[in-house]
Enzyme design. Structure first.
Site, PDB file in Angstrom:
ATOM      1  CG  ASP A 108      -2.151   0.989   1.223  1.00 50.98           C
ATOM      2  OD1 ASP A 108      -2.417   1.397   0.157  1.00 50.98           O
ATOM      3  OD2 ASP A 108      -2.429   1.510   2.562  1.00 50.98           O
TER       4      ASP A 108
ATOM      5  CG  HIS B 113      -5.074   7.905   3.800  1.00 48.35           C
ATOM      6  ND1 HIS B 113      -4.027   8.588   2.910  1.00 48.35           N
ATOM      7  CD2 HIS B 113      -5.311   6.608   3.353  1.00 48.35           C
ATOM      8  CE1 HIS B 113      -3.971   7.740   2.041  1.00 48.35           C
ATOM      9  NE2 HIS B 113      -4.660   6.435   2.088  1.00 48.35           N
TER      10      HIS B 113
ATOM     11  CB  THR C  87      -8.555   4.717  10.270  1.00 48.33           C
ATOM     12  OG1 THR C  87      -7.477   5.216   9.312  1.00 48.33           O
ATOM     13  CG2 THR C  87      -8.446   5.407  11.582  1.00 48.33           C
TER      14      THR C  87
END
Length: 287
Positions: free
Chosen positions: A84, A177, A232
């Site tokens: 990633d 993010h 997250t």
């Protein structure tokens, strides 16, 4: 056996659903995600950031753990192991270590340099039977030290990168993010639609899947998003369940301090989050 993400994402695009990329941080994360994918008969992508790869002592350790676990747990659903937000050097290390898919994040380079480096990686992944994700327009927030403002990508630049021979494309559409701030403007579906029209069959990727409302996720899938990244949310679920266990003093009851007991509520919380996302993305029973 690990597979590339190309086939599962082509099927997802054609079938109007998305495959989740769930980032792994350790054994608990990996086991929870693999077990849930198998239970729900869903294809899955295990994401590894460069920081998490380093934390787990290196990419070879990650490959060994994932391959071993798939064999021991008898995982039969399609699983891709994907770097990633990889740097160029990180991508080369993952090719060598045995990943089945990589993402090159050249979004912070000028477009010409992003294109040149992506072209080189297209050749390398073809030789190793891997899939390649590229990014145009940085995703907002912070991902292991890479900070972006949440830009909207230029659809023409997306077309340029999509035509290089990559397998799927991450394009910034106002997504970020981490936790979304209260003043977040939402996803730019106008940008997504324009990108989709120019890139055609190319599966599109939505980063920063935590905290995006369900109706926006569904609309994004309708407009060509076939891969959604979640990180997250699993971390928050794990932390909340672990905190509850400690605050209730369960670690001080009997052998409650045993890491297998101490980490169990967090493990179950990750599974529950992954299940909820797979159901939302529509990937259940699509293995």
């Amino acid at each position: 056996m690990l597979v590339t993400a190309e086939e599962m994402l082509k099927k997802a695009k054609a079938g109007k659903y998305a495959v989740g990329q769930f980032n792994i941080n350790n054994l608990e994360w990996t086991k929870a995600i693999l077990a849930t994918a198998q239970e729900l008969q869903s294809p899955v992508i295990l994401g590894v950031s460069e920081g998490a790869g380093k934390y787990m002592t290196g990419y070879k350790t990650v490959v060994g753990m994932v391959n071993g676990m798939m064999e021991e747990l008898n995982i039969t659903v399609p699983v891709a192991l994907h770097l990633d937000h990889g740097s160029y050097e990180g991508c080369l290390k993952c090719v060598e270590a045995g990943f089945s898919s990589i993402m090159f994040d050249g979004s912070h380079y000028p477009i010409d340099e992003n294109v040149a480096k992506t072209k080189e990686l297209v050749k390398i992944v073809a030789e190793h039977n891997m899939s390649l994700e590229a990014e145009v327009g940085s995703i907002g927030g912070e991902e292991d030290g890479v900070i972006g403002m949440g830009e909207c990508a230029d659809p023409k630049e997306c077309k340029m990168v999509a035509d290089l021979g990559i397998n799927f494309l991450a394009a910034g559409i106002g997504n970020i993010h981490g936790k979304y701030p209260a003043n977040w403007k939402g996803l730019s579906f106008e940008t997504l639609d324009a990108i989709q029209k120019l890139t055609g069959e190319m599966p599109l990727v939505l980063h920063g899947g935590t905290g995006i409302p369900a109706d926006m996720i569904k609309k994004a899938i309708d407009l060509g998003v076939s891969k959604i990244n979640v990180n997250t949310e699993c971390q928050l679920s794990f932390a909340a369940a672990t905190r509850k266990y400690i605050e209730e003093g369960k670690d001080q009851q009997g052998k409650g301090y045993d890491p297998r007991k101490l980490l169990a509520p967090g493990f179950e919380a990750i599974k529950a989050t992954v299940k909820e996302k797979m159901e939302l993305f529509g990937s259940v029973n699509k293995a």
